[in-house]
Each structure stands twice: as structure tokens, then as C-alpha cells.
Design a protein around this motif. Sequence first.
Motif, PDB file in Angstrom:
ATOM      1  N   PHE A 447       0.829  -1.199   0.000  1.00 55.87           N
ATOM      2  CA  PHE A 447       0.000   0.000   0.000  1.00 55.87           C
ATOM      3  C   PHE A 447       0.871   1.260   0.000  1.00 55.87           C
ATOM      4  N   ILE A 448       1.919   1.256   0.824  1.00 57.77           N
ATOM      5  CA  ILE A 448       2.825   2.412   0.864  1.00 57.77           C
ATOM      6  C   ILE A 448       3.486   2.606  -0.501  1.00 57.77           C
ATOM      7  N   ASN A 451       1.593   4.264  -3.250  1.00 57.39           N
ATOM      8  CA  ASN A 451       1.155   5.640  -3.037  1.00 57.39           C
ATOM      9  C   ASN A 451       2.315   6.626  -2.834  1.00 57.39           C
ATOM     10  N   ASN A 521      -6.019   8.547   0.630  1.00 57.63           N
ATOM     11  CA  ASN A 521      -4.951   7.573   0.497  1.00 57.63           C
ATOM     12  C   ASN A 521      -3.643   8.064   1.121  1.00 57.63           C
ATOM     13  N   LYS A 525      -1.645   6.547   4.158  1.00 64.34           N
ATOM     14  CA  LYS A 525      -0.239   6.170   3.959  1.00 64.34           C
ATOM     15  C   LYS A 525       0.613   6.724   5.103  1.00 64.34           C
ATOM     16  N   TYR A 529       2.985   4.858   7.772  1.00 59.98           N
ATOM     17  CA  TYR A 529       4.346   5.231   8.156  1.00 59.98           C
ATOM     18  C   TYR A 529       4.480   5.376   9.675  1.00 59.98           C
TER      19      TYR A 529
END
Length: 581
Positions: A447-448, A451, A521, A525, A529
Motif C-alpha cells: 500500500f505504501i 502511493n 490515500n 499512507k 508510516y
Amino acid sequence: MNIKEIEVLKKIKLGVSQRELAEQLSVSLGKVNQIISNLKQEEFIDENNNITLKTKNYFKNHHPRNAVILAAGYGMRMVPINTEEPKGLLEVKGETLIERLISQLHEVGVQNIKVVVGFMKEHYEFLIDKYNVKLVVNSHYKDWNNIYSLFLVKDDILDTYVLPCDVWFEKNPFSTIEDESWYLFGEEQVPGSNWQVKNNEKVRFNSSKGNKMIGLAYLNEMQGKNISKLLEKSIEEKQYASFWEDVLEDKKTFLLKGKLVSDNNHAEINSYEQLLDLDSGSTHLKNDAIEIIENILKVNKKDIHNIHTLKKGMTNRSFIFTVNNKRYIMRIPGEGTDKLIDRREEYDVYQRVKKEPYTETILYLNPDNGYKISEFLENTRNSDSNNVQDVKESMNVLRKFHSQNYQVNHTFDIWKQIDFYESLRKTASAYRDYEEIKDRVLKLKPFIDDNVTKWSLCHIDANYDNFLIDQNNNVFLIDWEYAGMQDPDLDIAMYAIYAGYTKEKIDQLINIYYENKVSENIRYKIYAYVAVGGLLWSNWCEYKQSLGLDFGEYSLAQYRYAKEYSKLVLNYLEKKNDKNK
């Protein structure tokens, strides 16, 4: 028998006249005559001023038996020397402080000596063979003051000298004969002491200033037992921050008699400058850090003043010093940092940003060992992560830095760093569900990656304490040692977890940085983190704890971020996937 009477007996045995006695004891001739008259009445001397058999037996039965030298402390004021040696092993006039004290104790027949060690304890090991001393290890020297050191040997303080390792005496302060317990004070009157020694050796309370406390005391059997009980009581009450002298004070009463030493006969070595004043030729003044300062600023070591330690950081030991009325900071990398930070990469980062008005002015940076000299930023304060205006100013600088799109040849790979810190600690995590939480965090990587919209130089260590604000509201971003190529959104997450933000505060931070223009998103993100950063610094804390450093609640908070925000993001992604089906 009191201290003055013992001194008269010792000196009259050597044939010293009354007038000479008065001079040497710093009392009047009349006082000496009175003491001699009392000693004659008690049959300690005869009519011809010769000592009697009673005196000889008294001398035989009042010999000090033991000594305890307190040498566990870090010596925060001894920077930069204490990066190489503990303060007890500093050389003064050709011999180390502690060896001079041991030799002076041996001169008066005290052989049973215990040395309480902690910081750089291995450096003292040679004393066992050379002087037959016993070492006692204080494992809590970093957190607790010397009351705990003396507590460790509380059963051995009968007829005992107690003394610090960092005091130097020109003349031997110890004696073959002791009776009453006493504490040694200097003649100088200082604001930091509330105790004044009067002519009758009584110690009186004074709220403004008193005689300087030297740290040396003699405890006879009776007072030794009393002090031992007081030490036990203090430790039971968890008064670890106390100094052992605190147990000598009871409702503005000092438990021991006072003994004065001439200011010309002693020196405390608590700082680089005190060592320089006492012995400018000491080999320990030839210190790498001091030589670098001399070379970079083109000065002599005598031009370096006001050296004192900054608050000990998580990674480094830094100190402030003054040259020609201008202040500077020197950084000396802390324990284990050579494994954590590539100093050549740090050097490359500073080459990119050194001309920016929001960075500190670097005068020296060694890419091999990380030694750094920078100008001190005067009239600045650390930003306040709970002050919205401070946060806005900090994020403005961070946004500007990110917009400049600096490029370097190294990346801060957060995923590899997690594994790296794991490998350094060499044992399983102390957290029982660590593997489960790590697996959850790793699931955030796709996912990171999907994006990431920008890849540039990032600060990584975007702690609110690394943002300084001056009186004109100029903001500086300092300490770039972790910086590398990354997604700028990671810096936002790092700021949040350093600040200990709740989700509400994290959302506010994201809105400030993105000026209320951020997609869902990107927001999630940044949450991801937060989880990754929490796991990273949790591992970092566990590694540093294996070196004896403890960061308290900070380490627990980082692990909580890993747990809670990995769950938050994965739930979000699960719901998002369900909607798209």
C-alpha cells in the motif's frame, strides 16, 4: 577526643612548639595553650609536653581501618575527557587522581580499600593487582547518584574514610589517628553550600552560603552504624537521586563535626578547565576533541572556556564551549552509533544543505568518526509540538525543504533498517507478540509503495526537538545524521510519533503540512508510516537498551504505534477492498 586535640598530640609528639602549633592549626596561641592544659589534666601529656603511655595506647586503638572511594559516576562535567577515561584516572602532575589517593591512604596504614565503580569500570581493574583494592560495581550509576554507591558498601563504613575519586590533595588529608567522625570542608564560602564550620568544629546552617563541601569524611564505628541505617532508609524510600551527604542533614542540623582544609591544599577536578588550571601539562588535556577545536578555530586550549554538557541525547554526547566570546557545539558520537549511522552519508547530506538558511552552520564534520563542530544557535528554543503556531512554522520549513527536491546517493531504507536493528540486538524481542506485529506492519508495504508520489532527500529524524525557533521566529532544522532518500510523507509521520501525538493530533499535523489539501490515500499512507516508524524505533530502543541505555515510556509508545496504526490501516484497506468487490 576532638579533632584539634588529636592534631596537637600528633604534632607535639614531633617536638612542634606551641607557637608553631597555633600557626599550623590556624588557631590562637591562647587556644593552643588551653588544649595543652586540658591534655595534661587528662594525662595525655606530661608536664614537659611529652606524650604519655596513655596517649600511645590511645593512638594504637584509634587507627582508621578502611576506606571507600566513590568512582562510579559518569562525570557529566568532564567532557570531552570522559569519552576516553573515567574521571578517577585523570592524570595530575604525573599520577592519576585515584592512585594518588590510594597511595596517601597507604601512607597512614589504611590498606583495606574498596572502590565503587560503574562508568568505564573495566579501566579500574588494574587497581586490584597493583594496590590490592576491591572493586564493587554500581550498575545504576547512570540513573542514581552516589548515595547508592555508598549503600552498596554500607556494612564496611566503620572507622572508615569515605571519599570521591576526583579530588586532589597536595598534603595527605588522612591520618594515622582518628576518633570523632568529621566531614571535610574547604575554606572558601560558596553559594551552593548551606553549612558553615565554626571554630569549635560545629557545623551551622546558613541559608545564603557556606563552606565548600569537599566530599571526604571519616566515620567512626558509632557514626558508621548510624549512617548505614540512614542509607538503608533512603534507599527503601527510593531516594536514588540523593547524594550520600544528604543523610548527614537532619532538620538544618549536620550530623558530623566539620574539618577545614586550606584552599591551597586541595582541588576538585570536575571539569576540563579545572584540570587545565591545576596541571596544564596533564596528558589527558591532549584530547582528540580539544585538538580538533584548536585546529579548526586556530586557538590554544587555554582559549577554550565554559565547557559543559548538553542534555545527553539518545544518540550522541555533545558539549557547548566558548571561544572569543562565541559559543559552539561539539558532537561526539555516542555508544554504538558507528553501527547505526554511516558518517560519510551524513557528510554528503550536509554538503547538499549546508548553505540553506534553515540549517546550522557546520565548521567541521569528520566523515570517518562523526565528530562535528557547529556554531551555537543563540537565542533559540526547541519548538513546542503542542503549540499550533510552532507546528505550523516547523511544517513550513519541512515543506520548503521537501520542495527543493535534494538528491543524494543513499537511501534510508526503512524496511531494511527494521531488520538491521533486529540483528543488532542479537536476542528475541522483549515484546511477546513482536513477530505477529511485525508481520502486520510488513503487510503495509504494498500500500505504501503504491502511493509514493515523490522521492527526495528527507530528514528522517524530524523530531520536534530538532526544530529550533529564534526570537524573530526563524526556524532551523538541525541534526541530519539519519537523512537519506525517502518519501517526504515519512518525515510527517516521524514528527508525529516523536511528539507522542494522538490520532486527532496526527490528523491536525497532516492538515497543517498539506494545507488542508490531502487525499484519503495519502492520509492513510502517513498512518502506515506511523506504524512502520514505530516498529523501527522500537527496535532501535531495544538495541540501545542492550547497551545499557533506557528510554522509558518512549520505547513503549513506539511499539504501541506499530500495533495500533498497522491495525488501523489494514482495517481501512480491508473495507476499501470490500467496497471495490
